[in-house]
Design a protein around this motif. Structure first.
Motif, PDB file in Angstrom:
ATOM      1  N   LEU A 178       0.859  -1.045  -0.133  1.00  0.00           N
ATOM      2  CA  LEU A 178       0.000   0.066   0.069  1.00  0.00           C
ATOM      3  C   LEU A 178       0.873   1.225  -0.054  1.00  0.00           C
ATOM      4  O   LEU A 178       2.060   1.112  -0.700  1.00  0.00           O
ATOM      5  N   SER A 179       0.488   2.374   0.838  1.00  0.00           N
ATOM      6  CA  SER A 179       1.044   3.588   0.727  1.00  0.00           C
ATOM      7  C   SER A 179       2.412   3.508   1.583  1.00  0.00           C
ATOM      8  O   SER A 179       3.186   4.795   1.643  1.00  0.00           O
ATOM      9  N   TYR A 180       2.330   2.584   2.541  1.00  0.00           N
ATOM     10  CA  TYR A 180       3.247   2.608   3.789  1.00  0.00           C
ATOM     11  C   TYR A 180       4.767   2.677   3.431  1.00  0.00           C
ATOM     12  O   TYR A 180       5.492   3.652   3.941  1.00  0.00           O
ATOM     13  N   PRO A 181       5.325   1.627   2.621  1.00  0.00           N
ATOM     14  CA  PRO A 181       6.772   1.904   2.056  1.00  0.00           C
ATOM     15  C   PRO A 181       7.359   3.142   1.819  1.00  0.00           C
ATOM     16  O   PRO A 181       8.384   3.685   2.184  1.00  0.00           O
ATOM     17  N   GLU A 182       6.392   3.910   1.088  1.00  0.00           N
ATOM     18  CA  GLU A 182       6.884   5.277   0.330  1.00  0.00           C
ATOM     19  C   GLU A 182       7.093   6.225   1.615  1.00  0.00           C
ATOM     20  O   GLU A 182       7.871   7.283   1.296  1.00  0.00           O
ATOM     21  N   LEU A 183       6.280   6.021   2.711  1.00  0.00           N
ATOM     22  CA  LEU A 183       6.168   7.235   4.039  1.00  0.00           C
ATOM     23  C   LEU A 183       7.356   6.712   4.927  1.00  0.00           C
ATOM     24  O   LEU A 183       7.444   7.749   5.669  1.00  0.00           O
ATOM     25  N   ILE A 184       7.920   5.653   4.571  1.00  0.00           N
ATOM     26  CA  ILE A 184       9.173   5.512   5.759  1.00  0.00           C
ATOM     27  C   ILE A 184      10.594   5.784   5.188  1.00  0.00           C
ATOM     28  O   ILE A 184      10.841   5.041   4.047  1.00  0.00           O
ATOM     29  N   PRO A 185      11.319   6.455   5.750  1.00  0.00           N
ATOM     30  CA  PRO A 185      12.579   6.918   5.124  1.00  0.00           C
ATOM     31  C   PRO A 185      13.467   5.534   4.983  1.00  0.00           C
ATOM     32  O   PRO A 185      13.355   4.440   5.972  1.00  0.00           O
ATOM     33  N   LYS A 186      13.984   5.085   3.898  1.00  0.00           N
ATOM     34  CA  LYS A 186      14.723   3.974   3.698  1.00  0.00           C
ATOM     35  C   LYS A 186      15.748   3.867   4.893  1.00  0.00           C
ATOM     36  O   LYS A 186      15.804   2.563   5.384  1.00  0.00           O
ATOM     37  N   ALA A 187      16.449   4.725   5.304  1.00  0.00           N
ATOM     38  CA  ALA A 187      17.473   4.548   6.497  1.00  0.00           C
ATOM     39  C   ALA A 187      16.807   3.711   7.813  1.00  0.00           C
ATOM     40  O   ALA A 187      17.591   3.453   8.556  1.00  0.00           O
ATOM     41  N   LEU A 188      15.468   4.230   7.872  1.00  0.00           N
ATOM     42  CA  LEU A 188      14.819   3.727   9.305  1.00  0.00           C
ATOM     43  C   LEU A 188      14.128   2.178   8.961  1.00  0.00           C
ATOM     44  O   LEU A 188      13.722   1.815   9.920  1.00  0.00           O
ATOM     45  N   GLY A 209      11.960  -3.920  13.524  1.00  0.00           N
ATOM     46  CA  GLY A 209      11.472  -3.463  12.224  1.00  0.00           C
ATOM     47  C   GLY A 209      10.280  -2.734  12.018  1.00  0.00           C
ATOM     48  O   GLY A 209       9.610  -2.434  12.989  1.00  0.00           O
ATOM     49  N   ILE A 210      10.032  -2.061  11.048  1.00  0.00           N
ATOM     50  CA  ILE A 210       9.044  -1.335  10.845  1.00  0.00           C
ATOM     51  C   ILE A 210       7.974  -2.066   9.649  1.00  0.00           C
ATOM     52  O   ILE A 210       6.741  -2.206  10.183  1.00  0.00           O
ATOM     53  N   LEU A 211       8.660  -2.616   8.655  1.00  0.00           N
ATOM     54  CA  LEU A 211       7.409  -3.013   7.398  1.00  0.00           C
ATOM     55  C   LEU A 211       7.774  -4.709   7.685  1.00  0.00           C
ATOM     56  O   LEU A 211       8.692  -5.158   7.800  1.00  0.00           O
TER      57      LEU A 211
END
Length: 272
Positions: free
Chosen positions: A186-196, A204-206
């Motif tokens: 969904l939209s979530y991956p693009e809203l999390i900075p890659k470094a985090l 983890g986040i995702l």
């Protein structure tokens, strides 16, 4: 509507891609007036502009309850649900996580906020009965200060949604100090900075599936993995601060207006 507009704006790249990829199949299903040859025009007129969120109000909003329920005063970590009580938010998956954590004898509290209507998924009633001794709060919070208080009390926020084009509620929780556990779609991956997204020390986040979601949540509750601190969490939300996004909206509107003003075909008409 898209063909009539001067500019088409989506609130996430996922939303834009989802719409444009589905458009040819949708149009080809029409018996006539398919406009299938115009899909390229729509793509060329479209852009992505993320929503702005009133983060300043979250920082300013406070109450006695918010102070009393600060994270530092609680020994038990709290899991937060702060989305609508509807099927597209996939509460079944959320409560499967909660049940598995309970069966694994993890110690945690549960906050069930979010708007609900007269009819809502039965999973909530079942979960409320099963986990009543863990629930810190259950139901919609009428007052903004009380809502912010619950966000501050929570330690991590979980989304199991099957439908999300941005995720304002999740961003609000992150800004108030909740470590996010979000589906890798969904939209979530693009809203999390890659470094985090990944870190040896931090949880983890995702997540890709329910098993991974359980593993991450369990690692947080057992202390095996650390949650992101507030400074890192603010790196996620700060780009969407309305004070930053408002000028971008202004610039886009002005650019569209100037383009129409320079177009003799459209002179005298307000841009759409």
């Amino acid at each position: 509507s898209c063909l009539a507009a001067d500019q088409i704006v989506f609130n996430s790249d996922f939303h834009r891609t989802e719409f444009l990829d589905a458009l040819p199949l949708f149009l080809n299903a029409f018996p006539d007036y398919r406009h299938s040859g115009n899909a390229g025009k729509i793509r060329n007129r479209s852009t992505v502009l993320h929503l702005g969120i009133e983060l300043e109000s979250l920082d300013c909003e406070t109450s006695n309850a918010a102070i009393a329920s600060s994270k530092s005063s609680e020994d038990v970590l709290a899991i937060l649900w702060n989305q609508r009580w509807e099927y597209d938010r996939n509460p079944s998956a959320f409560f499967r996580l909660v049940d598995r954590l309970d069966e694994a004898e993890c110690d945690f509290a549960l906050i069930l906020a979010g708007e609900q209507f007269e009819e809502f998924p039965g999973e909530f009633r079942q979960a409320i009965q099963r986990h009543k001794d863990r629930i810190v709060h259950c139901g919609f919070l009428e007052h903004r200060a009380d809502y912010v208080s619950m966000l501050r009390r929570a330690d991590f926020v979980v989304s199991t949604s099957t439908h999300e084009f941005f995720g304002v509620a999740i961003q609000e929780a992150i800004h108030c100090g909740c470590h996010p556990l979000l589906p890798n779609r969904l939209s979530y991956p693009e809203l999390i900075p890659k470094a985090l997204r990944t870190s040896p020390r931090h949880a983890g986040i995702l997540y890709d599936d329910e098993d991974e979601l359980f593993e991450i949540a369990q690692s947080i509750l057992t202390g095996e993995k650390q949650r992101l601190d507030e400074a890192k969490l603010r790196q996620i939300t700060t780009p969407f601060d309305w004070r930053r996004q408002a000028p971008k909206f202004d610039d886009l509107i002005e650019a569209v207006w100037m383009q129409r003003a320079e177009d003799p075909v459209g002179s005298g008409e307000a841009p759409a």
